[in-house]
Design an enzyme around this catalytic site. Structure first.
Site, PDB file in Angstrom:
ATOM      1  N   CYS A 157       0.845  -1.204   0.000  1.00 27.66           N
ATOM      2  CA  CYS A 157       0.000   0.000   0.000  1.00 27.66           C
ATOM      3  C   CYS A 157       0.878   1.250   0.000  1.00 27.66           C
ATOM      4  O   CYS A 157       1.565   1.520  -0.970  1.00 27.66           O
ATOM      5  CB  CYS A 157      -0.964  -0.052   1.190  1.00 27.66           C
ATOM      6  SG  CYS A 157      -2.401   1.007   0.978  1.00 27.66           S
ATOM      7  N   HIS A 160      -3.510  -5.755   1.181  1.00 26.87           N
ATOM      8  CA  HIS A 160      -2.820  -5.935   2.464  1.00 26.87           C
ATOM      9  C   HIS A 160      -2.757  -7.403   2.878  1.00 26.87           C
ATOM     10  O   HIS A 160      -3.629  -7.855   3.616  1.00 26.87           O
ATOM     11  CB  HIS A 160      -3.561  -5.173   3.561  1.00 26.87           C
ATOM     12  CG  HIS A 160      -3.420  -3.692   3.487  1.00 26.87           C
ATOM     13  ND1 HIS A 160      -2.420  -3.012   4.142  1.00 26.87           N
ATOM     14  CD2 HIS A 160      -4.152  -2.764   2.839  1.00 26.87           C
ATOM     15  CE1 HIS A 160      -2.543  -1.706   3.894  1.00 26.87           C
ATOM     16  NE2 HIS A 160      -3.590  -1.527   3.106  1.00 26.87           N
TER      17      HIS A 160
END
Ligand SMILES: Nc1ncnc2c1ncn2[C@@H]1O[C@H](COP(=O)(O)OP(=O)(O)O)[C@@H](O)[C@H]1O
Ligand SMILES: [Mg+2]
Lengths: 730, 78, 230, 78
Positions: C86, C193
């Site tokens: 991310c 994630h």
């Protein structure tokens, strides 16, 4: 000449500060002289509704605030409840209604920032956020922009802070057209023997300012929140504060790092009324005086004067009191995190709150004069005229209304909102948004916290006592559906103008209803907030006592869910109900939402139901649990089905049976083989077989709707209305 | 026809992004930078036959392009 | 035991999650402050998600100049395994270790939800044994819309640098690209994630493969049970 | 000394925010708007004694203010 000390105070200046002539006379009396302009500004914020609770204080005293788990009740920045094994939960809810109406993104963002500071000030690391939102009608020209801006602001701040937003609620009513509500809740975890308070300790201790520099933001913000909106409120616009979640993230980490050591004597966030109220509150709690050297305050802008420094509501700032000799520790930690840090004063023994500017005194007021001597009003109350009775509703085909009820803005899917919130960061979210309550585990323990926020303003409007009591019951029921036992409540009392006797009556009755239900269900109120004057041009909002409840579940992480799957038996727990339609979604769809009375609460039956639900979850014998509330039985069944699986269920096809909103009920679903264990766990709670899951239609009493249609009605409504381009403003 | 609209934070309104950039530049060694404020601009392609473009653009600013609570705007016709 | 460095930038907020995941798979997490000028002895470096410097200018743009990054670049140059998740991915593109940039999502909104990803065949230290699998992982970003010029896209596709691809594109990313590697395949970045789905009780276990792969790549480990409640 | 730096997306680079603004304007009835692209600008306060300000500012652009993969920049000394 020192700015702000030479102006003559005129009636007009007094009025501009939102103080009544009587209140000014009171100032003259308690001060024993005329205040200068700086001091008048200080009085105006300290004696504002927002800081002094002058209209509500005498009522809040009736709430039950103690219990075996309560470590800290109302009065500090947030309440704290013991969780056992050295852990404690610290939480509070707070409103940011008026700023959010004026500037939705920043108003909501800074509301979230403020409530998180209240929690980490106490030494707690925030682990969960919730938001409770109220908007006007969908077709009101301002509503869409408010929804986008406010949701964006909450997301922008909470996501950046790395705190998951795990639950919330959003409702719409015409009474909020000109006055939206934004209530934000935060919970943190703190070691029960490492709780920090906003106090001063001994004379000679040093006062430090840490965090972001002070600018001219939000001057008069605290007074603004205490004045009814109306023509001309636009002129107050430059008072908007801009939030900086990045600074706050640094402030959070730096504060928690400094709290590892022993340097801190007291710590207090600067929220509404900034430096003034934070320093006065600290001095008040510590029973000391305080000297602040305003010229030492880190400033973001040039040419700032004492009046501005004291009243600025710049965000992301804290006051810290330490013992002399520990200065270097403070400097080291805050410089590591690239934050401003300055020693700005010290604790004094004379009980006077004193400010200087380059050596000259600009304000000197007894601390007690600002706090204890603040006015307290027992404002007159009057019951409003009785509401019209709910007429008998002749609806030949109530089942046919299911789709439109699922598409009701209060019922329909709010994923568009909570998908914008990072609800997983921290990797502890066991039950995410979209369920009755959220469930968050605490790593390294078997403890899990349940979170729910709820308020049905229609019920409260129809009967503030019963309606509020019913909300307490519903919150506890929601927690029971994820297995959690309530351990504390934080409330946010959003009401209209307290100078109107009907509003004051609503408020007092609502407090009493909350108090009764909390006593009956054994739930302490440990923190809260009051927001009054929520009205526009004389029209008040529905009375909205937002309730945020926290529950504890201990044991292996449960697998409970809010949706059915195929092959389950479904039963209804609790008394069958009377088909209570007063204040229901169904009545609103019939244009009768200000008619009748809300459903009553049976505390004994309610408590028994919650015990049974908690045991069912803990024993792992049920797959699905969902309580009955808005929209009644049929909506609850539909929500469990959605696009997952259908089912065939028994129910009478009349409006009361399908959509009645009686309390004390929940549906649970389980593998047929577990029936005996389920029934044994009910411990006498009445139940009724509803049917079984399977197939792709929702069939009730012989009528049916494809689950694809259920999903389409529920899932498409809200997003469809918001459709079109995203906001150009970030 | 083309226009450019500049939107800036009003003086005194906190600019967290500007501050972060300033901090970044100074830690990169650009000590001469004493302040940074960030604004945005819109390059707008207009129909050549557009009537009263300036008045219309100013209206767009008030309604959408700028958040007049905290931002001011300036329209430039090219 | 293998030591895995997790860098904390100002504004990082998935660093603790990442250290937790690393420890679940039998590796020792090592917290690294961004102001360090040299990396401590570690076998891999992970850059976490979050909002470094508030993501105010462009995501990752300022963090890339953090003192520790020079050594991260050297570590990557020596072939050390580097993973950016991310915001970490955004930092790696800003500093040029990975191709492309991450633009604002097509729909403009921050999105937190599950997506399905297919894993490419490149031999990265983070995807051993995962090639061809479909994983369900969460995304949580407003700027995950991977973009590059045509030439770069062609090269990335041609050299097998696409490590993760969305099954259904959630953000407008070119070629549905969710994660890429450098040409040497030791540096990987992705928007979803994996550290969030390593325990059955919380979301899912599909992220576990990434950490198991890392553990296998950097040395002998004793895997702790996954799916158990910590 | 003050400077202004303009950063624009290079032609061909996708501008979702610009597209959204364009959509918003057209749904509000501004049919004359045919295209919108969004850029940003920096108002930079420099030390009066700063040496070679233009060269230094261009360096800041290359290193930080613009991502030259997708953006171009222009420096203006005031
Ligand atoms: N409705 C309420 N019920 C219980 N406690 C309340 C209520 N309203 C305010 N309080 C308590 O009064 C104190 C002051 O509240 P508030 O002014 O909102 O705090 P702060 O100044 O930290 O923002 C807090 O301890 C809060 O918990
Ligand atoms: Mg406080």
């Amino acid at each position: 000449m020192t700015p702000g000390t030479e102006t003559t105070i005129t009636d007009e200046i007094v009025q501009q500060h939102g103080l009544s002539p009587d209140e000014y006379q009171r100032i003259l009396k308690v001060l024993g002289r005329e205040p200068n302009l700086v001091e008048l500004g200080v009085f105006s914020v300290m004696w504002s509704e927002h800081c002094s609770y002058k209209s509500s204080r005498i009522h809040l005293g009736r709430l039950p605030t103690t219990g075996p788990r309560v470590l800290i009740g109302p009065g500090e920045n947030a309440g704290v409840v013991d969780l056992g094994h050295g852990y404690a939960a610290c939480f509070k809810m707070e409103s940011h209604n008026h700023p959010s109406y004026i500037e939705p993104y920043q108003g909501a963002a800074t509301g979230v920032g403020g409530i998180m500071r209240d929690v980490f000030t106490m030494g707690a690391r925030p682990i969960a956020l919730m938001d409770s939102l109220r908007f006007g009608r969908l077709d009101h020209p301002k509503t869409r922009g408010l929804v986008r801006g406010i949701v964006g602001g909450i997301a922008g701040y909470g996501n950046c802070m790395g705190v998951p937003t795990v639950a919330g609620e959003t409702r719409f009513d015409r009474s909020y057209d000109g006055n939206c509500l934004v209530n934000a809740f935060c919970c943190g975890i703190v070691a029960s023997d490492r709780i920090f308070l906003g106090t001063t300790g001994n004379v000679g201790n040093k006062v430090f300012y840490v965090g972001a520099g002070t600018g001219r933001d939000g001057i008069h913000g605290a007074t603004m929140a205490s004045t009814e909106f109306g023509e001309g409120s636009d002129e107050k616009r430059p008072t908007v504060q801009v939030g900086d979640p990045f600074q706050e993230k640094l402030l959070l980490e730096a504060c928690l790092e400094l709290m590892q050591g022993t340097a801190i004597i007291g710590i207090q966030d600067m929220g509404a009324a900034g430096l003034t109220s934070s320093s006065v509150e600290m001095a008040g709690r510590g029973g000391r005086g305080l000297l602040l050297r305003l010229d030492q305050v880190p400033m973001r802008e040039t040419g700032m004067v004492p009046y501005e420094l004291l009243l600025s509501e710049s965000q992301e700032r804290m006051l810290i009191v330490i013992e002399p000799g520990r200065e270097q520790e403070v400097f080291d930690v805050f410089r590591k995190w690239d934050l401003s840090v300055a020693e700005i004063g010290e604790v004094t023994g004379d009980g006077v709150w004193r400010c200087t500017w380059h050596g000259d005194e600009v304000a000197a007021i007894g601390v007690a004069v600002l706090t204890d001597a603040a006015p307290k009003y027992d404002r007159p109350q009057a019951a409003p005229a009785p509401h019209p009775a709910l007429p008998e509703i002749f609806d030949t085909d109530p089942f046919a209304r299911l789709a439109s009820i699922l598409a009701d803005p209060d019922i329909s899917d709010k994923q568009w909102i909570w998908r914008q919130y990072d609800h997983q960061v921290g990797t502890d979210t066991v039950v995410a948004p979209g369920a009755d309550a959220a469930l968050v585990r605490i790593k390294g323990t078997q403890k899990h916290l349940g979170f729910v926020v709820d308020c049905n303003g229609r019920h409260v409007y129809l009967d503030p006592f019963v309606g509020t009591a019913g909300q307490v019951a519903e919150c506890a029921r929601n927690l029971a559906c994820v297995g959690a036992t309530p351990i504390g409540l934080s409330d946010c009392m959003n009401f209209g103008n307290p100078q109107k006797p009907e509003i004051m009556w609503q408020f007092a009755r609502s407090v009493d209803g909350m108090a009764e239900a909390c006593r009956a269900l054994d739930i302490p109120v440990i923190s809260g907030n009051v927001s009054l004057y929520n009205e526009t041009d004389g029209v008040g909002i529905l009375p909205t006592p937002g309730l945020a409840m926290v529950g504890l579940y201990e044991g292996p992480t449960p697998t409970i869910r809010g949706r059915f799957r195929s092959g389950l038996d479904v039963i209804l727990l609790g008394a069958p109900g009377h088909g209570w339609l007063g204040g229901s979604v169904y009545a609103r769809q019939m244009g009768l939402d200000r008619h009748g009375s809300p459903p009553p609460v049976d505390y004994t039956a309610e408590a028994a139901l919650h015990r049974a639900l908690r045991r069912l979850v803990a024993e792992g014998v049920i797959v699905t649990a969902h309580d009955l509330s808005d929209g009644g039985l049929l909506v609850a069944l539909a929500e469990c089905c959605l696009d997952v699986v259908g089912g065939r269920f028994d129910a009478e096809l009349n409006a009361g049976a399908l959509y009645g909103e009686d309390h004390g009920r929940a549906i649970v679903a389980f593998e047929p083989g577990n029936r005996d264990r389920v029934l044994a766990a009910l411990m006498g709670v009445p139940y009724r077989d509803l049917g079984a899951t399977g197939g792709d239609v929702l069939a009730v009493g012989g009528r049916e709707l494809p689950i694809a249609a259920v999903q389409a009605a529920w899932g498409g409504a809200f997003e469809g209305w918001l459709g079109g381009a995203g906001s150009a403003r970030a | 026809m083309r226009a450019r609209v500049y939107v800036t934070l009003k003086p005194g309104v906190h600019d967290p992004a500007g501050k972060a950039v300033q901090g970044g530049l100074s830690s990169m060694g650009y000590a001469e930078v004493q302040g940074v404020r960030i604004g945005k601009f819109f390059e707008i392609e207009l129909d050549d036959a557009a009537l009263e473009p300036r008045a219309r653009l100013e209206e767009m600013c008030r309604k959408l392009l700028a958040n007049t609570v905290i931002e001011s705007y300036r329209v430039e016709l090219l | 035991m293998s030591r895995v460095g997790v860098v904390t930038f100002p504004g990082s907020n998935c660093d603790a999650d990442l250290r937790h995941a690393v420890s679940l798979f039998g590796m020792t997490p090592v917290a690294i402050w961004h102001k360090e000028t040299a990396l401590p002895p570690v076998d891999a470096v992970l850059l976490p998600g979050g909002f470094s410097y508030g993501d105010y200018l462009r995501c990752g743009a300022i963090a890339r100049f953090s003192p520790v990054m020079a050594d991260v670049v050297r570590f990557a140059g020596r072939g050390g395994p580097v993973l950016g998740i991310c915001n970490g991915f955004q930092i790696l593109t800003e500093c040029g270790l990975l191709p492309g940039v991450l633009l604002r999502n097509e729909g403009l909104l921050f999105q937190c939800r599950d997506v399905e990803l297919t894993v490419g065949g490149a031999p990265t230290p983070f995807t051993r044994g995962l090639a061809g699998q479909t994983l369900r992982l969460p995304i949580a970003h407003a700027e995950g819309n991977w973009f590059a010029d045509e030439e770069t896209v062609a090269r990335v596709e041609g050299e097998g640098q696409v490590v993760f691809r969305y099954v259904a594109n959630p953000n407008g990313a070119l070629m549905s690209i969710a994660g890429v590697s450098n040409p040497a395949h030791n540096v990987v970045g992705l928007m979803p994630h994996p550290e969030r789905y390593v325990e059955g009780a919380v979301g899912g276990t599909d992220g576990g493969g990434v950490f198991r792969s890392l553990a296998a790549s950097i040395g002998p480990t004793q895997l702790r049970a996954e799916g158990a409640n910590a």
